[in-house]
Design an enzyme around this catalytic site. Structure first.
Site, mmCIF file in Angstrom:
data_model
loop_
_atom_site.group_PDB
_atom_site.id
_atom_site.type_symbol
_atom_site.label_atom_id
_atom_site.label_comp_id
_atom_site.label_asym_id
_atom_site.label_seq_id
_atom_site.Cartn_x
_atom_site.Cartn_y
_atom_site.Cartn_z
ATOM 1 N N HIS A 283 0.689 -1.322 0.062
ATOM 2 C CA HIS A 283 0.037 0.046 -0.063
ATOM 3 C C HIS A 283 0.780 1.251 0.138
ATOM 4 O O HIS A 283 1.934 1.252 -0.088
ATOM 5 C CB HIS A 283 -1.014 0.096 1.159
ATOM 6 C CG HIS A 283 -1.650 -1.364 1.146
ATOM 7 N ND1 HIS A 283 -2.737 -1.843 0.554
ATOM 8 C CD2 HIS A 283 -1.442 -2.404 2.094
ATOM 9 C CE1 HIS A 283 -3.248 -2.974 0.711
ATOM 10 N NE2 HIS A 283 -2.484 -3.444 1.525
ATOM 11 N N GLU A 297 -2.397 0.651 7.962
ATOM 12 C CA GLU A 297 -1.492 -0.717 7.410
ATOM 13 C C GLU A 297 -0.134 0.020 6.632
ATOM 14 O O GLU A 297 0.899 -0.644 6.937
ATOM 15 C CB GLU A 297 -2.423 -1.584 6.654
ATOM 16 C CG GLU A 297 -1.343 -2.739 6.057
ATOM 17 C CD GLU A 297 -1.974 -3.456 4.953
ATOM 18 O OE1 GLU A 297 -1.303 -4.417 4.227
ATOM 19 O OE2 GLU A 297 -3.185 -3.266 4.641
ATOM 20 N N HIS A 350 2.914 -6.787 4.697
ATOM 21 C CA HIS A 350 1.410 -6.381 4.715
ATOM 22 C C HIS A 350 0.891 -6.762 6.169
ATOM 23 O O HIS A 350 1.544 -7.480 6.776
ATOM 24 C CB HIS A 350 0.332 -7.203 3.790
ATOM 25 C CG HIS A 350 0.515 -6.713 2.297
ATOM 26 N ND1 HIS A 350 -0.349 -5.867 1.871
ATOM 27 C CD2 HIS A 350 1.407 -6.865 1.500
ATOM 28 C CE1 HIS A 350 -0.072 -5.512 0.599
ATOM 29 N NE2 HIS A 350 1.151 -6.046 0.269
ATOM 30 N N GLU A 417 1.551 -11.540 6.049
ATOM 31 C CA GLU A 417 0.623 -10.638 6.714
ATOM 32 C C GLU A 417 1.177 -10.823 8.273
ATOM 33 O O GLU A 417 0.861 -11.937 8.918
ATOM 34 C CB GLU A 417 -0.633 -11.171 6.620
ATOM 35 C CG GLU A 417 -1.121 -11.102 5.496
ATOM 36 C CD GLU A 417 -1.850 -10.027 4.758
ATOM 37 O OE1 GLU A 417 -2.441 -9.665 3.770
ATOM 38 O OE2 GLU A 417 -1.779 -9.003 5.885
#
Ligand SMILES: [Zn+2]
Length: 457
Positions: A283, A297, A350, A417
């Site tokens: 992102h 995030e 992430h 993640e």
């Protein structure tokens, strides 16, 4: 794997051959001249040369041609298994037949024109020069000549190579005495100098170049084969001084550490020695990613990725990052950037999210239909296992998903993640500078695990 099996077989055969006198230390043999003690002890430890059953070394005994072939064969870890030979006077029953045949096949020895080898004949200094120069692949010649050696010819060239390399000396009167016989202690000196530059005549102990280690950890050994003892270790990116090469092995130094390393793990330049990994902070910019518990995030991903970069660089691994600031980068561009910057591996960072507090833990993704599926799976597994343990989170495992940056990527690729921003406990860790540091360290270790696995494949 094949190479290791072969080497083990060689090691076993050498051990069997020398088991009768194995472990007989120098201290037990009173007749070793102190002048050659270091060199002889070196060869005894390597079991290249052995003593006699009566605990003597017999330093002044002449060396026969079959004894010379055996010692050279042991030093080079050649196949010593007794067998038929190409010579009409060396039968498969001879203890030296395996080494004689192996050395013959490697063009280290040749017999006489009549198809014989004369195994029991004492070897001369001239013949030794030929044998040693071939065995240790000596190439350089210099401006050295001796009164009693012809100016040209195969023997002259071999003697020149031997003296140029600092392995043999002439006599103070300017002669080499090519027809003189050679004693066990003199022979030991030459073989020790052939194997180990430290024993060579001082003037030749000059490095001939620099090399860079291109693997995470590289064993330095006492001789030019994997079966020799490990004397130390060098790491990725270390700059080594190169003194000589013997086949696939290089004699090097790194600080006070000296020994042999395999040339496959050396690069001529620092850049080619470096691993390059792309660390992709998910992102960014207008794309916040997930959010929860006051966290975004994109900020967590970038913070962990930046810490990870520092740690990887401390390990000598080069890091490229598709984004280093809070900017928006297209998914395709992240992959393209990594490929264009010569990355060999891709890892995307992430943070997870779920509606409600229930979901928590660490998981890592790869994609099966990638050409790099096996490597990607290993990368994902090493990173995931290091991370959930270090963070004390639930291990949700390694999973398959066609995320854009890992599914359409020519590099081995994984997406981690870290934890769930939507879960209270996980989010505490995600927001903690200390835990971000622990995560970066764990992922770094996982990447090192992966590179080590890849190199041992
Ligand atoms: Zn994300």
């Amino acid at each position: 794997m094949l190479r290791r099996k072969v080497s083990l077989m060689l090691l076993l055969s050498v051990m069997v051959m020398s088991s009768v006198f194995a472990g007989r230390s120098m201290a037990e043999m009173q007749d070793i001249p102190s002048k050659f003690a270091e060199e002889i002890d070196y060869l005894l430890k390597l079991e290249v040369i052995t003593g006699y059953p009566d605990s003597t070394f017999k330093p002044n005994r002449n060396v026969t041609r079959e004894e010379a072939a055996t010692m050279i064969g042991r030093a080079l870890k050649l196949n010593g298994e007794k067998r038929d030979t190409s010579f009409n006077d060396v039968s498969s029953a001879s203890y030296a037949s395996g080494y004689i045949q192996s050395a013959y096949e490697k063009n280290i020895i040749n017999g006489y024109g009549d198809g014989s080898f004369y195994p029991d004949k004492d070897i001369t200094r001239g013949e030794m020069a030929f044998l040693i120069s071939k065995a240790f692949k000596l190439e350089k010649t210099g401006a050295i000549s001796f009164k009693d050696v012809a100016k040209s010819g195969a023997q002259s060239e071999a003697i020149n190579k031997l003296t140029t390399a600092g392995i043999a000396d002439g006599y103070p009167d300017g002669t080499y005495k090519p027809d003189a016989k050679i004693s066990r202690s003199e022979f030991s000196l030459l073989v020790a100098r052939g194997l180990n530059s430290e024993f060579r005549v001082e003037a030749t102990l000059k490095p001939i170049g620099e090399r860079y280690v291109n693997t995470t950890a590289l064993n330095v050994r006492s001789g030019p084969d994997v079966s020799y003892d490990k004397v130390g270790q060098v790491s990725l990116g270390n700059k080594l001084l190169l003194y000589q090469t013997t086949g696939d092995w290089a004699y090097i130094s790194y600080g006070s550490l000296k020994g042999y390393v395999h040339t496959a793990y050396l690069s001529a330049t620092a850049s080619s020695a470096s691993r390059v990994i792309s660390i992709d902070a998910g992102h960014g910019g207008t794309d916040n990613g997930a959010s929860g518990h006051g966290l975004l995030e994109k900020e967590i991903n970038l913070a962990v990725a930046t810490k990870l970069k520092t740690k990887l660089e401390q390990e000598g691994i080069k890091v490229v990052m598709p984004r280093t600031t809070d900017v928006f980068v297209e998914l395709n561009d992240r992959v393209t950037y990594s490929v264009q910057h010569n990355a060999d591996t891709f890892l995307s960072i992430h943070t997870n999210s779920f509606g409600g507090d229930s979901a928590h833990g660490t998981e890592t993704y790869y994609y099966t239909s990638s050409v790099r599926a096996e490597e990607s799976k290993q990368l994902a597994t090493f990173v995931n296992n290091r991370l959930y343990k270090a963070w004390g989170t639930l291990n949700r495992g390694v999973k398959v998903e066609a995320y854009r940056v890992i599914a359409y990527n020519p590099l081995p690729a994984a997406l981690v993640e870290l934890g769930f921003i939507s879960n209270k406990d996980d989010s505490m860790k995600l927001g903690s500078n200390q835990y971000r540091d622990i995560a970066a360290e764990a992922i770094c270790q996982g990447i090192l695990d992966y590179y080590e696995w890849k190199e041992s494949k």
